[in-house]
Design a protein around this motif. Structure first.
Motif, PDB file in Angstrom:
ATOM      1  N   UNK A 157       0.834  -1.085  -0.017  1.00  0.00           N
ATOM      2  CA  UNK A 157      -0.010   0.519   0.058  1.00  0.00           C
ATOM      3  C   UNK A 157       1.139   1.124   0.089  1.00  0.00           C
ATOM      4  N   UNK A 158       2.126   1.117   0.565  1.00  0.00           N
ATOM      5  CA  UNK A 158       3.227   3.134   0.531  1.00  0.00           C
ATOM      6  C   UNK A 158       3.884   2.588  -0.038  1.00  0.00           C
ATOM      7  N   UNK A 159       3.794   1.503  -1.177  1.00  0.00           N
ATOM      8  CA  UNK A 159       4.835   1.380  -2.032  1.00  0.00           C
ATOM      9  C   UNK A 159       3.935   2.542  -3.085  1.00  0.00           C
ATOM     10  N   UNK A 160       2.335   1.998  -3.375  1.00  0.00           N
ATOM     11  CA  UNK A 160       1.159   2.333  -4.139  1.00  0.00           C
ATOM     12  C   UNK A 160       1.797   3.733  -4.234  1.00  0.00           C
ATOM     13  N   UNK A 161       1.835   4.238  -3.000  1.00  0.00           N
ATOM     14  CA  UNK A 161       1.022   5.430  -2.974  1.00  0.00           C
ATOM     15  C   UNK A 161       2.294   6.205  -2.763  1.00  0.00           C
ATOM     16  N   UNK A 168      -4.247  11.207   4.159  1.00  0.00           N
ATOM     17  CA  UNK A 168      -2.836  11.276   4.569  1.00  0.00           C
ATOM     18  C   UNK A 168      -2.477   9.817   5.081  1.00  0.00           C
ATOM     19  N   UNK A 169      -2.522   8.392   5.043  1.00  0.00           N
ATOM     20  CA  UNK A 169      -2.716   6.727   5.078  1.00  0.00           C
ATOM     21  C   UNK A 169      -1.496   7.038   5.107  1.00  0.00           C
ATOM     22  N   UNK A 170      -0.041   7.542   4.046  1.00  0.00           N
ATOM     23  CA  UNK A 170       1.547   7.256   4.813  1.00  0.00           C
ATOM     24  C   UNK A 170       1.586   7.818   6.139  1.00  0.00           C
ATOM     25  N   UNK A 171       0.894   8.999   6.770  1.00  0.00           N
ATOM     26  CA  UNK A 171       1.169   9.215   8.492  1.00  0.00           C
ATOM     27  C   UNK A 171       0.448   8.223   8.998  1.00  0.00           C
TER      28      UNK A 171
END
Length: 733
Positions: free
Chosen positions: A555-559, A659-662
């Motif tokens: 998920x993080x890499x996608x963002x 702010x999903x990465x946060x």
């Protein structure tokens, strides 16, 4: 020399007398006289038997070849006193010794043998042989500061009286006196008030032989029959408390004249317990027995001797072989040193209800041949000690009280080994006897009893569903899994909403399923471990957690990549395809699956018994097999977690509307913190606590991921539906 030669002016080496041959000599009483007599008589091999000389050197047959005695030497008597101390188990004693040969030899022997037997000598005070009031008072003052209640006495009568007077003056009581002879006590008790100091005293008395005809002889004594006897009149006056009517005789108050009609028949004689004529009788009887054997041709190889003409050495040879039993069963025999093998009586001064002290025979000590030349002590079973106080004294002469079972002795620093403290045995050890030097270890499958005097079997233990901790963890696990399923249901119901679509819906579903399985896998750690649960618990835990972390990583890499691809046909655009995220999850999880397979194939976990973690339980737990493989899997999971945290931390400033990465950064920080704290806690925990720590870490990290990532989105979906719109998303809030 006059006796040997038969004339007043002796001619050495010549016998000028007539009449029957001289057979032997009985005497002397004092050792100082017996020594020169024995040296001279030994030159002629003339038998000499003493009934009272106790000097140890007289046992030397090189110097005194023809000397015998019917009493024990001072050294033998000292050894008997030592064994009496050991028999009563006194371990803390003092010694009073005279500064002469007798006192020095006796105290040295006592110190050496008692120390070897484990008895501690608190003091060894030297008493001057020449009567000295000042020096004796110094000894008494030193005794006042000492705690030993048993005192061995190797001093003469006069010095003993001085010591008792000094103790009486200072009010010192409660001592148990052990003496070689009863005469000490007999003389001392004549002193006013001294009974307070001598309340508990022991002595040795020689075995008393029955003398046939002696009572009749004593009953027939009368001054008129033996007027030449210079002692009979004084004896008569002392016995009947009367005075013979001489010309100038004066009567004391309460004393009358002797009539001569008094009779000794049935009269109890004074000092009946300490008179020694029976020892003299033993000496005479031994000579008579040796003469009988000699004249009966029993000791000369069949050759007879003329009763009127025999040599002293012939009787000496017969005397050495004397061996018989008296009518009362006592065995009479001389040892190789010419000393009669003695049998002692143990006597104690006891106070009668009328306040009178008397000697009570409480046992005997046998050094005879019948005991195999070994000293044996026999105390009467029904002996009544004079008072409870005396009985307590007998058992209180110790520097430290006995350590009961459940305790061991701990030596005090700088103190004798008899002085110790009683230390309770630690857990896992026991002592089942009194005064054990150290506690013994219980077997591995047993634990020490509450009193530490035995071992009891350990019970099997494991973290069960029934106990409060296990039940609480199980309920928490089910609630957390239920919460993950509930969130999954919310996302499924609102799958077409902008919030769900914007957060990579397939990966969110996969993450929620894996988190619910993470919560449920904690249940495998509860209950009794079996081969199946040991294989499954760690395997499922690592694989499921790897899927969850790799999903977050995807998920993080996608963002991150979505904001880096700004132009068509960018080389990073391939990474945004529909198969990119599943590939990341699959490849990351496959590595963990391979590590698990290697672990299970090489050194799989198995149920084991931990006997050391809990003192009273055998903990049934899974032994993890290869520690290297286990830490490789844990390290790989940590590597993925740190990588995900770093990527999310670097992307926290991207213009993500939600702010999903946060949230991912915060969740992964919680996840990493839990497992970093887990390692030291896991290694310091023991038994069931290890399992509880691991379950708590699993549930805490699961709750951190679930709450940090999905609860904000559920908040918008359920409570802020006005924000769950494309318009709001495009506004960049």
């Amino acid at each position: 020399m006059g006796f040997l030669t038969g004339q007043e002016e002796p001619v050495p080496n010549y016998s000028c007398g007539f009449g029957p041959p001289k057979a032997a000599m009985v005497g002397e009483t004092r050792s100082t006289l017996s020594v020169p007599m024995a040296r001279l008589l030994g030159l002629y091999k003339f038998p000499q038997i003493s009934y009272a000389s106790t000097l140890p050197v007289l046992s030397d047959k090189t110097q005194f070849p023809s000397f015998f005695r019917t009493v024990a030497s001072d050294l033998t008597s000292s050894q008997v006193v030592i064994h009496l101390v050991l028999h009563f188990r006194w371990s803390w004693v003092g010694i009073l010794a005279q500064d002469d040969d007798f006192g020095q030899q006796s105290s040295s022997l006592a110190t050496q043998e008692l120390s070897q037997a484990g008895v501690c000598i608190e003091y060894n005070f030297q008493v001057p042989s020449q009567r000295s009031l000042k020096k004796t008072q110094l000894v008494v003052q030193k005794m006042q500061r000492c705690t030993a209640t048993v005192v061995l006495v190797f001093v003469n009568n006069s010095n003993f009286e001085l010591i008792l007077q000094g103790l009486l003056h200072l009010g010192i009581k409660g001592r148990v006196w052990v003496s070689l002879d009863t005469l000490h006590m007999t003389i001392a008790l004549s002193m006013p008030g001294i009974a307070q100091v001598l309340q508990s005293s022991f002595g040795l008395s020689y075995h008393r032989n029955k003398m046939p005809g002696l009572p009749e002889f004593l009953a027939g004594l009368h001054p008129s029959r033996t007027p030449e006897d210079m002692f009979i009149e004084g004896f008569w006056e002392a016995t009947f408390r009367c005075t013979w009517p001489h010309g100038n005789a004066t009567l004391a108050e309460g004393v009358g004249f002797c009539s001569g009609k008094e009779s000794l028949a049935g009269k109890k004689l004074p000092f009946q317990e300490v008179i020694k004529f029976d020892i003299t009788y033993t000496a005479v009887y031994n000579i008579a027995r040796a003469l009988h054997n000699l004249l009966a041709c029993e000791d000369q190889g069949g050759m007879c001797v003329d009763p009127g003409h025999f040599q002293p050495w012939q009787l000496l040879h017969s005397l050495r072989k004397v061996h018989f039993k008296t009518p009362d069963g006592r065995e009479i025999v001389f040892d190789a040193n010419g000393d009669l093998v003695p049998q002692f009586g143990i006597v104690q001064w006891q106070k009668t209800p009328g306040g009178v002290f008397q000697l009570a025979h409480i046992g005997k000590i046998d050094l005879g041949v019948s005991s195999g030349n070994r000293l044996s002590i026999h105390v009467k079973e029904n002996v009544q000690v004079s008072s409870l106080c005396s009985l307590l004294k007998i058992h209180s002469s110790v520097c430290s009280r006995s350590c009961s079972p459940g305790f061991s002795q701990a030596t005090r620093q700088g103190a004798p080994h008899c002085c110790f403290d009683c230390r309770p045995c630690p857990e896992g050890q026991f002592s089942d006897q009194t005064d054990m030097k150290r506690c013994l270890l219980c077997p591995e499958d047993q634990h020490s009893s509450p009193t530490r005097d035995s071992c009891l079997p350990k019970t099997e233990a494991f973290l069960t569903f029934d106990e409060p901790l296990g039940f609480s963890l199980a309920v928490l696990s089910l609630m957390l899994a239920g919460l993950a399923v509930l969130v999954l249901g919310i996302f499924w119901k609102h799958q077409d909403s902008p919030v769900v679509k914007a957060n990579n819906r397939p990966l969110s579903y996969l993450l929620l399923v894996s988190l619910s399985l993470c919560a449920l896998c904690a249940l495998l750690f509860l209950g009794q471990p079996t081969a199946a649960t040991c294989l499954l618990r760690q395997t499922i835990f690592f694989v499921v957690f790897t899927v969850a972390v790799s999903s977050i990583l995807a998920k993080t890499l996608t963002v991150v990549l979505a904001f880096r691809v700004t132009r068509p046909r960018d080389r990073f655009q391939v990474c945004l395809g529909p198969s990119a995220s599943p590939c990341v999850v699959l490849m990351s999880s496959l590595v963990q699956v391979i590590l698990c397979a290697v672990w299970l194939g090489t050194s799989p976990p198995f149920p084991g018994r931990d006997v050391a973690s809990e003192p009273r339980h055998i903990v049934i737990q899974c032994q993890e097999g290869s520690g290297v493989a286990l830490y490789c899997m844990l390290g790989y999971l940590g590597f993925l977690s740190m990588g995900t945290f770093c990527v999310a931390f670097l992307a926290r400033g991207l213009p993500d509307a939600f702010n999903e990465t946060q949230f991912i950064t915060f969740s992964m920080m919680l996840f990493c913190s839990v497992w970093i704290a887990f390692l030291p806690m896991y290694h310091s925990a023991r038994g069931k606590s290890m399992v509880a720590v691991e379950i708590f870490s699993i549930l805490s990290s699961t709750a951190g991921l679930l709450g940090g990532i999905f609860l904000p989105k559920c908040y918008i979906i359920l409570l802020k539906p006005e924000h769950n719109t494309v318009t709001w998303l495009r506004q960049g809030h």
